[in-house]
Enzyme design. Structure first.
Site, PDB file in Angstrom:
ATOM      1  N   CYS A  84      -5.355  -2.593   2.670  1.00  0.00           N
ATOM      2  CA  CYS A  84      -5.146  -2.444   4.115  1.00  0.00           C
ATOM      3  C   CYS A  84      -6.384  -2.814   4.922  1.00  0.00           C
ATOM      4  O   CYS A  84      -6.778  -3.967   4.980  1.00  0.00           O
ATOM      5  CB  CYS A  84      -4.673  -1.023   4.415  1.00  0.00           C
ATOM      6  SG  CYS A  84      -3.906  -0.882   6.059  1.00  0.00           S
ATOM      7  N   GLU A 115       0.829  -1.213   0.000  1.00  0.00           N
ATOM      8  CA  GLU A 115       0.000   0.000   0.000  1.00  0.00           C
ATOM      9  C   GLU A 115       0.864   1.264   0.000  1.00  0.00           C
ATOM     10  O   GLU A 115       1.796   1.390   0.786  1.00  0.00           O
ATOM     11  CB  GLU A 115      -0.894  -0.007   1.245  1.00  0.00           C
ATOM     12  CG  GLU A 115      -1.776   1.221   1.384  1.00  0.00           C
ATOM     13  CD  GLU A 115      -2.458   1.301   2.744  1.00  0.00           C
ATOM     14  OE1 GLU A 115      -3.452   2.040   2.848  1.00  0.00           O
ATOM     15  OE2 GLU A 115      -2.000   0.632   3.692  1.00  0.00           O
ATOM     16  N   LYS A 145      -9.594   2.171  -3.145  1.00  0.00           N
ATOM     17  CA  LYS A 145     -10.088   1.744  -1.832  1.00  0.00           C
ATOM     18  C   LYS A 145     -11.485   2.302  -1.560  1.00  0.00           C
ATOM     19  O   LYS A 145     -11.719   3.503  -1.659  1.00  0.00           O
ATOM     20  CB  LYS A 145      -9.101   2.206  -0.749  1.00  0.00           C
ATOM     21  CG  LYS A 145      -9.387   1.673   0.649  1.00  0.00           C
ATOM     22  CD  LYS A 145      -8.260   2.097   1.595  1.00  0.00           C
ATOM     23  CE  LYS A 145      -8.472   1.571   3.005  1.00  0.00           C
ATOM     24  NZ  LYS A 145      -7.379   1.973   3.908  1.00  0.00           N
TER      25      LYS A 145
END
EC number: 2.3.1.269
Length: 544
Positions: A412, A272, A360
């Site tokens: 994440c 990430e 995301k």
């Protein structure tokens, strides 16, 4: 007065013991794997406390128990953000005060067999805790069993909620048994009343084990994909152009080392936001001689001269569609930032950079996303002044494709939620690759707690899960929930994994129905509370 003090002290000890056992059940500072057997008894002190306290005090004991439990369990979050620990404590003060109040109502109304409905209520609250802006999956009881793949394979039907139900039921039933034995002092009589529910629990436990044994997938004939996961172990708190260049050089050197030692690698993965600055933005909107642009072009030159695709975590800046590409005034104010996974395929989409992209969707509350700027403008500004980096929310669970593989890339925090990996699975993903940066906490406990949830994403959808992380835990988890390979935390290294891939997919009940068991528990809880309220009104009207 003395009796009241003793009574209060015992209640306090029960609350503290419950909080400690809860925290120790998960990965913790004493044991990174956690003490999973504690999970079966961890909630007994809480349920005993509820038996002893009055309804009007259940709020307070719930607030204290929730705050202490998560302070011990999530202590590492102090290093994430100065506000984080206060937000966590405040949330679980409120959540557990409501939870304990509801559990006490159920205990008072259903009396002897309240433990059944209390279990349903606890699982419902765990599920509700994962929803919405404040959704947070850490601390779900089922995740304590992450190291027992034969048990947790039943998550392919029930998700993590089935395992939670198993654990909470044992605690609730045991607490009820102990409390009645203490009151009656007649072990035979109490045993007779609880024999059937405990036999059902034992039968369910072994049914889960048998299910796990018989549904183990034979991967010996599965297709293999050799994938390199780079763990750079960089410090996320450092940020300037020199640091970004050094990080890039480290990532490049590790990747070249992997490709030299394993020439048949099919994909290289960086974690990430591994590469900073923003690739697309600086390529398109900053001067060729800008230092950020130069570093971006250096990266693209490197990628375009490789023989394999690269999957890279990057802060992806794009121009807001409301504005024209031809108007270059105040560009920074017109930029939308996303936390993204970018798939670059040499000679196809590298120069100019047009990578396959996933953005995301489930952002970390307060530190990555705050949707209430208009309602709380001062608090929004306060957050911005306290080292937050806000991103826009992605809209779709886009799959990234190379060769014959379709990959879902939760970023994440996202792999702590089952519904996101389910969305990838439903679209046809045959590999899940999580890009993570947990290095900010400088805590192996944090990284293992995160890992414990990722294991469930593999068994829920029966897909291989790869984790490319900045400092740990970089790992390959197979479809059966076994961690096949993992790098030690806080080292610079590469994990080259031979990933077993079922190209035709292996859809599960969870892949289709998702968190239906959590939803079912919530519905039953609501019906129970409605029944209790209606019954109370009926009894009052009869008295009048």
């Amino acid at each position: 007065m003395k009796n009241k003090f003793i009574f209060f002290t015992l209640n306090l000890l029960l609350a503290v013991l419950g909080a400690v056992l809860f925290a120790l059940s998960h990965p913790n500072y004493l044991n990174l794997n956690g003490f999973p057997f504690f999970a079966y008894i961890a909630l007994i002190p809480f349920f005993l406390l509820l038996k002893r306290t009055k309804l009007k005090f259940s709020f307070l004991w719930g607030a204290f128990s929730g705050a202490l439990s998560y302070f011990i369990f999530n202590f590492w979050i102090i290093f994430f953000h100065p506000l984080a620990i206060y937000i966590i404590i405040a949330k679980y003060c409120i959540l557990y005060s409501v939870l304990f109040f509801v559990l006490k109502i159920i205990d008072s109304y259903f009396s002897r067999y309240s433990f059944i409905f209390q279990t349903i209520a606890w699982v419902a609250f765990e599920y509700l805790n994962t929803l919405g802006f404040l959704g947070y999956s850490y601390g779900i009881m089922g995740y304590t069993q992450w190291n027992f793949p034969i048990l947790i394979r039943v998550s392919s039907i029930f998700g993590v909620w089935g395992i939670s139900f198993l654990l909470v039921f044992f605690s609730a039933c045991s607490a009820s048994f102990l409390f009645e034995f203490y009151k009656e002092k007649d072990i035979k009589n109490v045993y007779q009343r609880y024999k059937l529910p405990m036999m059902i629990w034992v039968g369910t436990f072994f049914a889960f084990i048998l299910y796990g044994a018989f549904t183990k997938i034979d991967l010996s004939e599965a297709q293999r994909a050799r994938i390199a996961l780079v763990q750079p172990n960089r410090d996320p708190w450092l940020g300037n152009l020199e640091v970004y260049r050094n990080n890039y050089e480290e990532l490049k050197n590790l990747s070249e080392k992997a490709l030299k030692n394993f020439p048949d690698i099919e994909l290289v993965v960086w974690p990430e936001t591994a590469f900073i600055p923003m690739i697309r933005w600086h390529y398109k909107y900053t001067s060729t001689y800008n230092p950020n642009s130069l570093l971006v072009r250096e990266l693209l030159h490197f990628l375009d001269n490789q023989k394999v695709p690269f999957l890279i975590g990057n802060d992806d800046g794009v121009l807001d569609e409301k504005f024209s590409d031809n108007n270059f005034d105040n560009l920074e104010d017109k930029r939308l930032d996303y936390n993204a996974a970018l798939l670059f395929i040499p000679k196809k989409n590298v120069s100019p950079p047009e990578p396959q992209t996933y953005r995301k969707m489930h952002l970390v509350p307060f530190t990555e996303h705050f949707p209430y700027q208009k309602l709380f403008p001062r608090f929004y500004e306060f957050l911005k002044e306290n080292d937050t980096h806000f991103w826009e929310k992605g809209k779709e669970a886009n799959l990234l494709e190379f060769n014959n593989f379709k990959i879902g890339t939760p970023i994440c925090f996202e792999d702590t939620f089952g519904y996101i990996s389910k969305a990838f699975s439903k679209k046809g993903a045959n590999i899940i690759i999580n890009l993570t940066n947990d290095a900010w906490a400088n805590s192996a406990v944090s990284q293992y707690q995160h890992l414990s949830m990722a294991v469930f994403r593999a068994v829920e959808n029966r897909l291989p899960v790869l984790r490319a992380t900045s400092s740990g835990q970089t790992a390959f988890i197979d479809q059966n929930g076994n961690i096949q390979e993992m790098l030690p935390p806080f080292i610079k290294d590469i994990l080259v994994a031979d990933v077993t891939v079922l190209t035709e997919g292996h859809k599960t009940v969870y892949s289709y129905l998702g968190d239906f068991f959590g939803v079912l528990c919530t519905i039953v809880l609501i019906l129970n509370l409605c029944f209790i309220i209606i019954n109370k009104f009926i009894k009052r009207s009869e008295v009048k």
